[in-house]
Scaffold this active site. Structure first.
Site, PDB file in Angstrom:
ATOM      1  N   GLY A 101       0.763  -1.234   0.000  1.00 14.38           N
ATOM      2  CA  GLY A 101       0.000   0.000   0.000  1.00 14.38           C
ATOM      3  C   GLY A 101       0.794   1.284   0.000  1.00 14.38           C
ATOM      4  O   GLY A 101       0.215   2.362   0.144  1.00 14.38           O
ATOM      5  N   LYS A 268       5.890  -0.710 -13.677  1.00 16.61           N
ATOM      6  CA  LYS A 268       7.174  -1.349 -13.391  1.00 16.61           C
ATOM      7  C   LYS A 268       7.399  -2.493 -14.358  1.00 16.61           C
ATOM      8  O   LYS A 268       6.468  -3.222 -14.702  1.00 16.61           O
ATOM      9  CB  LYS A 268       7.184  -1.885 -11.958  1.00 16.61           C
TER      10      LYS A 268
END
Length: 319
Positions: A101, A268
Site C-alpha cells: 500500500g 514497473k
C-alpha cells in the site's frame, strides 16, 4: 574430525544443516579457525535472515518506517512524481498491485482532499487510510469490469445534477428550479462523460509482480502481512522479464479503456528484449514516454519504470 569435515564441506545455503553446524561450533573452540566460517555459513542458510539484515541497514527502509509508509517502494513513486509532477488535487488514481500500500499512500497524500484512490491486488492486505481496495486477480475480466462499474457509479454520485437531486430529496417540501449555472454544469459533466466514453481515471499506476504460489500460512487470518506471498523475483532474468511484460500489457490495455485524455501511466517492468516493443506502444498512446531507474531502486535489481505522460485522446490500444 567429523565436525571439521562438515564445516569444510561446500556451502551454498541449501547444502548446509543448521543442526550439524551447531554441533560443530559447540565441539570447536569459539576462537578456532573454523568458527567464523561456520557462523557465516549459518547466515547464508536463511534467505529471510539476509533480507532482514539488508533491510536493517537500508536507508530507504529506515525512512519508510520513520514516516509511517508501508514500504520503501514509496520513495520510487515520490521520486518520479517530483520529476514529472504526476499528481494534482482531486484526481482519480488506480493502483494495480497496490499491496502492501505504499504507492496508494503517496497517491492519497498528493491528491487529497478530494482524490479517489482505488487499489487492486490478488493478495489480501490492510487498505491504507483513505484508499478503496478490491481483492482479486486483475487479469480476470470480471475484476476489471468491477473496477469500471465502480468508477462509473462514483462519477454519477459526484455529478452536480445527481447532488442536486439528492439534496432535493433530503429537503422535503422545498422544490426549487435548477439555476441556469447548475444546468450548464450538469450538461458539461454529462458531455465530458460521453466524450471520454467511460474514461474516468487520471492516473494508472502498476507496480504489479506475479506472487509466489502460496504453500503455507493458510491458517493466518491477518491482513497486515502481504509479504507471505509477494514476489521477490525468481532469479531467472527471462522469466521475470516475460512475466512483467504480460502484466504491463494488461495494465496498458486497462489504461486504454479507462484513462482520460491527458492522463498518465506508470508501470514497473524487468528489463529485457521485449520492453522496446512495449515502449513503442506507449509512444503511440502518450505524448511523452520516459524510462526511469529511481535512486531508491536497488542498484542490483533489473527493475525499471515507464513513465508515460499525457494520454492522446484519439488513440486507443487493442492488444
Amino acid at each position: 574430525m567429523n565436525a571439521l569435515a562438515r564445516i569444510a564441506a561446500p556451502r551454498n545455503g541449501s547444502l548446509l544443516n543448521n543442526a550439524s553446524l551447531a554441533g560443530a561450533i559447540s565441539t570447536c573452540s569459539p576462537h578456532g579457525p573454523f568458527a567464523p566460517i561456520a557462523l557465516k555459513s549459518i547466515r547464508w542458510n536463511s534467505s529471510n535472515s539476509r533480507w532482514k539484515q539488508r533491510q536493517g541497514s537500508d536507508y530507504y527502509a529506515q525512512q519508510a518506517k520513520v514516516r509511517g509508509l508501508k514500504s520503501r517502494a514509496a520513495f520510487k513513486l515520490l521520486e518520479m512524481d517530483s520529476k514529472y509532477k504526476l499528481f494534482r488535487r482531486g484526481q482519480t488514481v488506480i493502483d494495480l498491485g497496490y499491496a502492501p500500500g505504499s504507492w496508494s499512500q503517496v497517491a492519497f497524500d498528493r491528491t487529497k482532499p478530494n482524490g479517489r484512490i482505488i487499489g487492486i491486488d490478488i493478495i489480501p492486505a490492510q487498505p491504507p487510510k483513505g484508499v478503496s481496495t478490491i481483492q482479486g486477480n486483475f487479469l480476470a475480466p470480471n475484476v476489471q469490469q468491477l473496477v469500471k462499474d465502480y468508477l462509473v457509479e462514483f462519477a454519477q454520485r459526484q455529478s452536480p445534477s445527481t447532488r442536486a437531486v439528492e439534496s432535493e430529496e433530503e429537503e422535503v417540501g422545498i422544490t426549487e428550479r435548477q439555476s441556469y449555472i447548475d444546468a450548464e454544469r450538469a450538461e458539461s459533466v454529462e458531455s465530458e462523460h460521453q466524450e471520454n466514453d467511460g474514461r474516468l481515471v487520471d492516473i494508472v499506476l502498476s507496480d504489479m509482480s506475479e506472487p509466489w504460489v502460496q504453500t503455507t500460512g493458510f491458517s493466518s487470518n491477518t491482513l497486515s502481512n502481504p509479504y507471505i506471498r509477494m514476489m521477490n523475483t525468481s532469479g531467472m532474468a527471462f522469466r521475470d522479464h516475460a512475466g512483467s511484460m504480460d502484466l504491463c500489457l494488461a495494465a496498458l490495455q486497462f489504461a486504454s479503456d479507462t484513462l482520460k485524455s491527458g492522463g498518465h501511466f506508470v508501470c514497473k517492468f524487468y528489463q529485457g528484449a521485449e520492453d522496446h516493443d512495449l515502449e513503442l506502444k506507449l509512444r503511440k498512446m502518450f505524448a511523452k514516454v520516459h524510462r526511469e531507474k529511481p535512486d531508491s531502486s536497488r542498484s542490483e535489481s533489473r527493475e525499471s519504470f515507464f513513465v508515460a505522460l499525457r494520454r492522446k485522446g484519439d488513440v486507443t490500444l487493442t492488444l
